[in-house]
Design a protein around this motif. Structure first.
Motif, PDB file in Angstrom:
ATOM      1  N   LYS A 257      58.272  68.034  61.660  1.00 14.10           N
ATOM      2  CA  LYS A 257      57.075  68.265  60.853  1.00 14.10           C
ATOM      3  C   LYS A 257      56.232  67.003  60.794  1.00 14.10           C
ATOM      4  CE  LYS A 257      59.534  71.554  57.931  1.00 14.10           C
ATOM      5  NZ  LYS A 257      59.224  72.681  58.782  1.00 14.10           N
TER       6      LYS A 257
ATOM      7  N   MET B  33      50.667  79.212  52.500  1.00  9.35           N
ATOM      8  CA  MET B  33      51.060  78.799  53.836  1.00  9.35           C
ATOM      9  C   MET B  33      52.007  79.820  54.458  1.00  9.35           C
ATOM     10  SD  MET B  33      49.565  75.953  54.605  1.00  9.35           S
ATOM     11  CE  MET B  33      48.103  75.853  53.543  1.00  9.35           C
TER      12      MET B  33
ATOM     13  N   GLU C 232      56.451  80.451  58.562  1.00  6.42           N
ATOM     14  CA  GLU C 232      56.868  79.766  59.779  1.00  6.42           C
ATOM     15  C   GLU C 232      56.312  78.344  59.885  1.00  6.42           C
ATOM     16  OE1 GLU C 232      53.496  82.675  60.867  1.00  6.42           O
ATOM     17  OE2 GLU C 232      55.317  82.665  59.631  1.00  6.42           O
ATOM     18  N   ASP C 233      55.310  78.010  59.065  1.00  8.88           N
ATOM     19  CA  ASP C 233      54.799  76.636  59.067  1.00  8.88           C
ATOM     20  C   ASP C 233      55.809  75.651  58.483  1.00  8.88           C
ATOM     21  OD1 ASP C 233      52.500  77.689  60.055  1.00  8.88           O
ATOM     22  OD2 ASP C 233      51.173  76.919  58.495  1.00  8.88           O
TER      23      ASP C 233
ATOM     24  N   ALA D  91      56.011  74.475  55.486  1.00  7.34           N
ATOM     25  CA  ALA D  91      55.322  73.449  54.687  1.00  7.34           C
ATOM     26  C   ALA D  91      56.211  72.964  53.543  1.00  7.34           C
ATOM     27  CB  ALA D  91      54.014  74.005  54.145  1.00  7.34           C
TER      28      ALA D  91
ATOM     29  N   THR E  64      54.294  69.694  57.408  1.00  6.11           N
ATOM     30  CA  THR E  64      54.143  71.012  58.007  1.00  6.11           C
ATOM     31  C   THR E  64      54.380  70.910  59.506  1.00  6.11           C
ATOM     32  OG1 THR E  64      52.659  72.890  58.400  1.00  6.11           O
ATOM     33  CG2 THR E  64      51.636  70.733  58.245  1.00  6.11           C
ATOM     34  N   SER E  65      54.842  71.996  60.099  1.00  8.68           N
ATOM     35  CA  SER E  65      54.996  72.037  61.552  1.00  8.68           C
ATOM     36  C   SER E  65      53.727  72.533  62.236  1.00  8.68           C
ATOM     37  CB  SER E  65      56.174  72.937  61.940  1.00  8.68           C
ATOM     38  OG  SER E  65      55.955  74.252  61.473  1.00  8.68           O
ATOM     39  N   SER E  66      52.726  72.901  61.442  1.00  8.66           N
ATOM     40  CA  SER E  66      51.490  73.452  61.987  1.00  8.66           C
ATOM     41  C   SER E  66      50.421  72.376  62.106  1.00  8.66           C
ATOM     42  CB  SER E  66      50.972  74.582  61.088  1.00  8.66           C
ATOM     43  OG  SER E  66      49.660  74.952  61.465  1.00  8.66           O
TER      44      SER E  66
ATOM     45  N   GLU F 153      47.518  72.953  63.166  1.00 11.49           N
ATOM     46  CA  GLU F 153      46.250  73.593  62.803  1.00 11.49           C
ATOM     47  C   GLU F 153      46.014  73.553  61.293  1.00 11.49           C
ATOM     48  OE1 GLU F 153      47.753  74.804  66.600  1.00 11.49           O
ATOM     49  OE2 GLU F 153      48.647  75.050  64.610  1.00 11.49           O
ATOM     50  N   ARG F 154      47.074  73.733  60.503  1.00  7.72           N
ATOM     51  CA  ARG F 154      46.902  73.810  59.055  1.00  7.72           C
ATOM     52  C   ARG F 154      47.239  72.510  58.329  1.00  7.72           C
ATOM     53  NH1 ARG F 154      47.739  79.138  60.355  1.00  7.72           N
ATOM     54  NH2 ARG F 154      49.924  78.794  60.836  1.00  7.72           N
ATOM     55  N   ARG F 155      47.487  71.453  59.102  1.00  9.44           N
ATOM     56  CA  ARG F 155      47.848  70.169  58.496  1.00  9.44           C
ATOM     57  C   ARG F 155      46.738  69.643  57.597  1.00  9.44           C
ATOM     58  NH1 ARG F 155      48.921  64.760  62.136  1.00  9.44           N
ATOM     59  NH2 ARG F 155      49.714  63.387  60.472  1.00  9.44           N
TER      60      ARG F 155
END
Length: 355
Positions: free
Chosen positions: A187, A231, A234-235, A237, A265-267, A269-271
């Protein structure tokens, strides 16, 4: 040891690797203070004819091994981190246990550096059998800011490279096993600081003040709803409040509270959205209580994202070399690694080694 015995390294090179790892474990150095470690790595490289190592991030080194065969001129980077952690070693059975109070290689970076060194020495010995270039990084400051991985990216040390390889020992994976999976495997880790400002008053007259501790309590409750309600699952967070401080006396309405924490987060895009929502909640909760919020943040390492094609090639290599039962796809954890800066620059693989 069996791997070393079966390697292309000479006996003296194998012994040097083992001694370097033991010496690093005896004399661990914290992030951005790896001066003796840097010297030890350079001395080992020079001893076996790998001269020309370059300094980066003050305490790091990288060395290039140029293939002499004809063929595609691809460039690949290999990262081994070298810093230790502020943890007291408690084992007494190791002859090479840490001799530095409160510091030890608790995350296996002494092993990572040794693997990177073994890679460099082996490829130097094999340089007439391959084309292209391999750059081996002995990277400092993976554990703490300023991060060595950020310097690799910002200094353009991967410019023109085709791929990067990182790895980590994994104590819950049996010895002899290897693990990897496509996509995000760590993450991001961004830090924030928050100051909640109220108005001091006597504890007997709370209506005359604005209680910053009450604001802090409301923020702690509300900010976790970003994870549970905004969120995707799967993200993965995670919002952590790591420190909180405020108040001066038992009978005074607290005028300010300071907090610090991390946002993961692992995303990719949404960080940014996640950081923005933490800020908005802090400011909104403060305003609702007639207070103010001062929010700041620092972007840390991005998530490590594995290239699917590289993972599949690695899987096949493990199966062909040591057997099908030696490969696994561990579930990605909640931790972070500044190898994310590498994977943000070039296609990469970050795999685990059973230890």
């Amino acid at each position: 040891m069996d791997t070393l015995r079966n390697s292309l390294l000479s006996i003296s090179e194998q012994e040097a690797l083992i001694e370097m790892r033991h010496a690093m474990h005896r004399e661990p150095e914290l992030s951005n203070h790896e001066w003796r470690t840097q010297q030890r790595i350079r001395e080992t490289l020079d001893r076996f004819g790998l001269t020309g190592a370059q300094v980066f991030h003050k305490t790091g080194l990288y060395v290039d091994i140029e293939g002499l065969a004809s063929g595609p001129q691809r460039s690949v980077a290999v990262r081994g981190d070298i810093d230790a952690l502020p943890i007291q070693e408690t084992r007494e059975d190791l002859p090479y246990r840490s001799q530095v109070p409160g510091v030890m290689h608790a995350c296996g970076h002494d092993m990572h550096a040794s693997i990177a060194m073994g890679t460099a020495l082996t490829l130097h010995r094999m340089r007439e059998t391959f084309s292209g270039k391999v750059r081996v990084f002995f990277q400092p400051a993976e554990e703490a800011e300023p991060l060595g991985g950020r310097s690799v990216a910002e200094e353009g040390l991967l410019r023109g490279f085709d791929a990067a390889i990182g790895f980590h020992v994994k104590s819950d994976l049996p010895v002899g096993m290897y693990g990897a999976r496509a996509g995000a495997v760590t993450k991001s880790a961004d830090q924030f600081a928050l100051r909640l400002i109220g108005t001091m008053a006597h504890g007997a007259r709370p209506h005359a003040g604005v209680d910053a501790i009450a604001i802090a309590g409301a923020f702690i409750n509300e900010v976790q709803k970003v994870v549970s309600r905004e969120m995707p699952f799967e993200d993965g967070a995670i919002i952590t409040i790591g420190t909180i401080a405020g108040g001066e006396a038992t009978n005074i309405i607290c005028p300010s509270v300071n907090m610090t924490g991390t946002i993961r987060t692992s995303s990719a895009e949404r960080r940014t959205l996640l950081v923005q929502r933490v800020r908005e909640i802090a400011e909104g909760v403060a305003a609702m209580h007639r207070g103010k919020a001062e929010f700041s943040y620092r972007l840390g390492e991005p998530p490590v994202v594995n290239d699917a094609a590289m993972v599949e090639r690695f899987r096949r290599l493990v199966i062909e070399t040591v057997g099908e039962n030696k490969f696994s796809s561990p579930v990605a954890g909640g931790g972070s690694d500044d190898f994310g800066f590498y994977s943000a620059c070039v296609p990469s693989i970050y795999f685990w080694i059973g230890s």
